[in-house]
Design a protein around this motif. Sequence first.
Motif, short mmCIF file in Angstrom:
data_model
loop_
_atom_site.label_atom_id
_atom_site.label_comp_id
_atom_site.label_asym_id
_atom_site.label_seq_id
_atom_site.Cartn_x
_atom_site.Cartn_y
_atom_site.Cartn_z
N TYR A 540 -3.98 0.07 7.78
CA TYR A 540 -5.35 -0.22 7.42
C TYR A 540 -5.96 0.83 6.21
O TYR A 540 -5.09 1.63 5.96
N ASN A 544 -12.42 1.74 4.44
CA ASN A 544 -13.43 0.81 5.13
C ASN A 544 -12.65 -0.16 6.24
O ASN A 544 -13.38 -0.76 6.53
N ARG A 546 -10.23 -1.97 6.57
CA ARG A 546 -9.74 -3.17 6.46
C ARG A 546 -8.10 -3.30 6.24
O ARG A 546 -7.48 -2.38 5.90
#
Length: 853
Positions: A540, A544, A546
Amino acid sequence: MTRYTTVLSAFLTLTWVVGLTAEEPTARRATVKSRPSRGQNERLVMKVSRPTIRPEAPRVTPDSLLRQADRMVSYKAYGRAIDLYGQVLGSPLSTPQRITATLGLANTYRLVGDYAKAEKGYLEWLDLVPAAERRPQPVLQFAQTLAANGKFRESDEQYEQYNRLMADQQARRAAESTTEAGQRSRSREPVKYRLENLDINTRNEEFSPMYYRDGLVYVAGSKGGSVIETSGSGGGQGYLDLIYVTKRSDLGVTSIIGADGSETPSNDARTKRRDRKTVESRASGSPNDSRLVTGYDQGIRASEGLGYEKRPADVVKQFAKSLNTRYHEGPATFSPDGTRIIFTRNNYNDGRSKQSTEGVNKLKLYTGEQQNGAWINVEELPFNSDEYSVGHPTLSRDGRTLYFASDMPGGQGGSDIYVVQRTNDRWGKPVNLGPMVNSKGNELFPFVDELGNVYFASDGKRGLGGLDVFMAVMAGIAPQSVEHLDAPLNSPKDDFGLITDGNRQSGYLSTNRRDGSDDIMRFVRESSLYGCRDLTVRLYDTENDRSLDSVQVDIKGRVEGGIDQQLVTDKNGLIRICLQNESDFRLLASRDGYISNLIGFSTKSLVDDGPTRLEMGLSKPTIIMDTVYTAAPGSAAELATLTRSRLRGVISGEIDKKPIEGVTVTLRNECDKSTRSVVTGPDGRYVFDLDAGCDYTLVTTKPNYGTSTSKISRIAKKSKPKLVATEVRLFKVGEVIPLNNIYYDLDKFSIRADASRELNKLVTTLRRYPTLTIEVRSHTDSRGDATYNRDLSARRARSVADYLVSKGVTRKRITSRGLGESMLLNSCNDGVICTEEEHERNRRTEFKVIGVK
């Protein structure tokens, strides 16, 4: 008479393999085959019809209907699945689709117990699939269906076909030289267990435990040398009953059993408070005595109602007076809520026993329900018979599937494991588990865990001796593979009646390995159950959170002979792999535009078998931009004429420092995102006016040159106009740039501390020029063999490349090359005497620009 009537302990007492020669079971089955079965008679008068075909919904494809039907099967919504398969078969289909739908429909009919329709479906499937393309599992299911329909000869033919297909499949797998990365494999090292002898064991028989609430229900008593299938109506010198330990945590341990059979005393304080052997030595014996119970001062006698009502109920007690009779009560199982029991008992109803035509009192399965603390409404299960035995039940966790042992006609050998399912509060027709589980010998004492794995005991499969415990991995109610359990769970003696959890973390089993009488032992697993560890890694973005796809993860083992693997994350940022047990690993994650991350992971000393999940974060490197706020030289007259601040500079080469013509220079205003561009002339110059109070970004680019990005700090508002200058240097494809101070120790290729500082400057350069691709080139001095020096320089170049990757430079931008002693910087060739400093100059690293975008 076989050895089972005289040697085996409680296993024989509650089984039916008594007084028969090896040929007798076969002869008995042959007799049954000659009679038309109920299923055969039904087929003479019943038509096989396909389910009603409903109109196909608009734009619903056969493939989507097949997926829905398969999903209904997984939900056990068999009626809906049959309807969907019927819709598929009523529409135009390709051959693969028709094969899939036909097999799905046949299998679903089998699951609901409609074996006539299932048989028809399997026959249609055989017509559609060439013999060379048939899979083993459907053939096995067809064989089981034929046996359920009483077609034993045809069933045997399909079992033979199944065995041939399995043998071919195993041969193909054995011939494969490589296996799929991350595939789970069983450990070559035996699984380690601690085996504990419990203080409930006596010189009599204790065996076949089953979980019940917080305790155990097991079988105990004295066989007295008799067998369960007696020719008389009562008689016998000893009887077995169900006994209850209310709390498993109260069980004491008398000794620990090793895998080699060694036994060491236990220091369990609970055992010291209950010295069973002392109690037993004081008790008087009688042929009618039942087993003695831990911690009691007097023996328990059958003639005295077993005496349990006089004993404290906190450790061991009679399970239920209402269930225990003058005959044997044997292994039991319970519904998930504990309110229903299924148990084994001699053929005994309403105070009367029944015998087979051979004069044998067979075993049957009975069920009862608990009401106000008592077991009531005791009745037989519908598939019992006076002519064969049925016993040793075990219920699945949802209470809908029952496994049991039986010597009913049509089996594989003496006694087999069967399965039967309960639908709409009615038991279906028992199905033999087939030759993967059952053998020509005896399979007994099944147990199904919460994952659906079925444990059973067998004396007809290859093991350590006597009865051994095996585990069948199931797909629904169809066995997929069978595994023999390691010592000390198995021994050269009889081992059976194992119960455990889905991960085999702990449990109980029965064995006669100590002194010939059956004892219950507890086991605790002390090593991993499998040969590898399931690992899921999520990558990730640390900024953020993500998930990152397309991240390359290099997995390197630290064990000799280990296999390095390279995986790439999927769209969810995940990789999945199974790592070898008792090993250490390094996981290096890298992706273009992110700093690589390196972590370690060890599978050593892991006892649990649950999958492991790791999270690895990748962070973006700081964008390297030259921040410029330098006053440019200018004449007083020029400065006096300025109404706005001005930026100017020269674009030149990194190596020759000469101005570069044709460079596109773009200035972006970070206040309003507007851009202006110019192209440099022969002098490489550019000029822009600046607005006060705004930051700017300067981007310079030219084909075959690197792209450079610089940040221009804002000029304060209300300040006097200024001249600001920035000099930009660009790399050109083909240029070779030496890396200063990248030296190596003699005959070494590791990065020295002084070299890492210089390499960090290269990392900065590569971040500044994100489209630059380079070749790392390493050189050696002339000492030593030329071939060896070329290999050594290649390892050095790879070390530099690995270092750059570890700092976040993607490996796609870097290649490495070892040039050995082929490009010396001085005259220190072979045979020339040089100082160490002169040789060190030749042990160098440089990089060549090989591409830009």
